[in-house]
Scaffold this motif. Structure first.
Motif, short mmCIF file in Angstrom:
data_model
loop_
_atom_site.label_atom_id
_atom_site.label_comp_id
_atom_site.label_asym_id
_atom_site.label_seq_id
_atom_site.Cartn_x
_atom_site.Cartn_y
_atom_site.Cartn_z
N ILE A 124 101.12 78.69 20.18
CA ILE A 124 100.59 79.68 21.13
C ILE A 124 101.67 80.14 22.09
N VAL A 125 102.42 79.19 22.67
CA VAL A 125 103.45 79.57 23.63
C VAL A 125 104.61 80.28 22.91
N LEU A 126 104.83 79.98 21.61
CA LEU A 126 105.86 80.67 20.83
C LEU A 126 105.50 82.15 20.66
N VAL A 127 104.26 82.42 20.28
CA VAL A 127 103.82 83.81 20.12
C VAL A 127 103.84 84.54 21.45
N TRP A 128 103.39 83.86 22.50
CA TRP A 128 103.38 84.46 23.85
C TRP A 128 104.79 84.77 24.32
N TYR A 129 105.72 83.86 24.06
CA TYR A 129 107.11 84.06 24.47
C TYR A 129 107.72 85.27 23.77
N TRP A 130 107.58 85.35 22.45
CA TRP A 130 108.21 86.46 21.73
C TRP A 130 107.54 87.79 22.06
N ARG A 131 106.27 87.76 22.36
CA ARG A 131 105.59 89.00 22.75
C ARG A 131 106.17 89.53 24.05
N ARG A 132 106.45 88.65 24.99
CA ARG A 132 107.05 89.07 26.27
C ARG A 132 108.47 89.58 26.06
N ILE A 133 109.19 88.98 25.11
CA ILE A 133 110.55 89.44 24.83
C ILE A 133 110.52 90.85 24.25
N THR A 134 109.61 91.09 23.32
CA THR A 134 109.55 92.40 22.66
C THR A 134 109.03 93.51 23.58
N LEU A 135 108.34 93.15 24.66
CA LEU A 135 107.83 94.17 25.59
C LEU A 135 108.92 94.70 26.51
#
Length: 545
Positions: free
Chosen positions: A247-258
């Protein structure tokens, strides 16, 4: 730029976050220390001597040491000589587990060690470099009524390394040699309830088979398997931690891509570290409870090796990105001298593992420790791996020292700032230094765990030097890895908070003098440079004054 959470989170929230992680770390140790039993169990088996009355010695006939279909038993070789029973007609039978007990898939693996009880005789002494030839067959069944099914059959040789601690004379005949333990068998899964070993010591004087090995009195086997209770606790931890990291992996990469800028190397490596942690967390071992997957032990070693490689490479890049100037950083090729040896060492360990456990998929009686060359090679691998791990940690300490020295050089610019701005940057420096010290602690514990785990796997081959890691150490180190990766992804994720326009860019800091309009630049280059944190930009070598 908003910056990372590690620099924008309030000190109060950061302390609470650290305390929560510390509590989970203590919980991971307590789970192993208070709930889980010892990781492995050791059971001693004494082989029973059966008489094979058939002259053809058919391998399809299985000799049971007890039960309704038990074989014809003899107590000793003296009884066999009295009954004129030849050595080739004697079969050593061992039933695993002991009577009125069952094996379980929760045991995960089974390692069997061979111990020969050899008596000293003046006319039949053990020759130098003597080889014991063992004709061994393994069978299984899942109930007490069905027939035995052959699982493996092999003709193996083991070199005897024995010493006689007293004088060799007629008065000391009958005393036993002190012989080293011999690697015998390893199964990657325990999917059946009952196992049967039939062992023969064929004698052929003309071919020099089992000649000069002394007078074998008995055969003992030492069975080692993982405790079912520890397996359940281990699986439960994996099942709980997998979604947490994912969950934190998906959340982290989503913030990076934004973000408007592309991700830098450090952010990509953090993401790769999260993927490797998720890969090792996925509890595929649950399938081994219902399926006979003998390759699970090898697959687990491969996953562990990938995680080690990624974790060690991350620490190098993490420190290096805070040492390079902007023209060098953000390029993976810069680190080939440091990351290359890590990848090469991991590949060598993979080859070593394939040479033993890869072969054991088809022949569970194979062991690289069975020959002198294999033993020396295995010992060399373990020693070199331990030395390299220690050297890596020393090199990492040196890199951290350089990072701290680099930061100290930038602190000379802080007194010229306003008080609020100076306190802000001093707080960032303190947080970063604390994170680096935590990184060093995790690296030290990882190196210690790696060395001890390698020694533990080989301690039976070294005779009486016994070592067993506590369950709390296993669960504690495993929990530490997950908490560390979780913390890195969370703290280095882009924050949604923004400070003032002058500070949000993190580029130019106006001095307190104000009248002269002198600017002190703490970043690596000019205003177009971006990075995950203010400290990332501050620690470049090419910072302009």
């Amino acid at each position: 730029m908003a910056g990372a959470i590690i620099e924008n989170m309030s000190s109060k929230k950061l302390v609470i976050f650290g305390v929560i992680l510390l509590l989970f770390q203590a919980l991971s140790f307590m789970v192993g220390g208070l709930i889980a039993p010892s990781p492995t169990s050791v059971i001693l088996y004494m082989a029973n001597k059966c008489v094979d009355t058939a002259k053809s010695h058919q391998s399809t006939k299985w000799f049971m040491p007890w039960g309704p279909n038990k074989c014809e038993l003899i107590r000793s070789f003296d009884e066999a000589m009295a009954k004129k029973i030849e050595a080739n007609n004697i079969v050593f039978a061992v039933h695993i587990p002991q009577q009125n007990m069952e094996m379980s898939p929760w045991f995960q693996f089974m390692l069997v060690i061979l111990q020969l009880d050899i008596a000293f005789k003046m006319h039949n002494q053990i020759e130098e470099g003597a080889l014991a030839t063992v004709d061994v067959a393994l069978a299984y069944r899942d109930d007490t009524l069905s027939e035995w099914t052959e699982m493996a059959h092999s003709l193996e040789q083991r070199e005897l390394k024995c010493k006689f601690n007293t004088q060799k004379n007629y008065e000391n005949e009958g005393r036993y040699y002190d012989c080293d333990l011999l690697p015998f068998m390893e199964l990657g899964s325990v999917s059946h309830k009952y196992y049967l070993l039939n062992i023969r010591l064929p004698v052929h004087e003309r071919k020099k088979i089992n000649v000069g090995i002394g007078e074998v009195k008995d055969i003992q086997l030492v069975g080692i398997h993982q405790n079912g209770g520890f397996t359940k606790v281990w699986f439960a931890m994996k099942t709980f931690l997998t979604p947490s990291i994912l969950i934190v992996l998906v959340w982290y990469w989503r913030r990076i891509t934004l973000m408007t800028r592309p991700p830098v190397l450090l952010e990509k490596v953090i993401f790769a570290l999260g993927i490797s942690m998720t890969f090792i967390n996925i509890p595929v071992e649950w399938f081994s409870v219902g399926f006979d997957w003998t390759w699970m032990l090898l697959f687990g070693d491969i996953r562990q090796g990938i995680f080690y490689s990624m974790l060690l490479s991350f620490w190098i890049i993490f420190c290096g990105e805070h040492l390079m100037d902007q023209t060098e950083r953000n390029r993976f090729s810069i680190y080939w001298k440091q990351v290359g040896p890590i990848v090469f060492g991991s590949f060598c360990l993979f080859i070593f593992d394939m040479c033993e456990r890869g072969v054991q998929l088809t022949n569970p009686f194979y062991s690289i420790w069975a020959s002198d060359v294999g033993t020396e090679l295995a010992m060399a691998f373990i020693v070199v791996a331990g030395i390299c791990a220690c050297l890596y940690f020393l090199f990492l300490c040196f890199m951290v020292f350089q990072v701290f020295r680099n930061i100290s050089g930038k602190r000379s610019s802080l007194p010229a700032m306003s008080k609020a701005r100076r306190l802000h940057y001093e707080g960032l420096i303190f947080r970063f230094k604390f994170l680096m010290l935590v990184t060093l602690f995790c690296a030290a514990m990882t190196v210690i765990f790696f060395i001890l785990s390698q020694v533990m796997e080989g301690h039976w081959q070294w005779g009486s030097q016994k070592l067993e890691l506590n369950s709390a150490f296993f669960t504690g180190i495993y929990g530490m890895w997950n908490l560390y990766v979780f913390a890195i992804m969370f703290l280095y994720a882009p924050s949604h908070k923004r400070y003032g326009d002058n500070q949000s860019g993190g580029q130019c800091i106006i001095s307190d003098t104000g009248a002269s309009g002198e600017e002190i630049q703490l970043t690596t280059t000019i205003t177009h440079v971006d990075g995950p944190t203010e400290l990332y930009k501050m620690t470049g070598k090419a910072a302009q004054e």
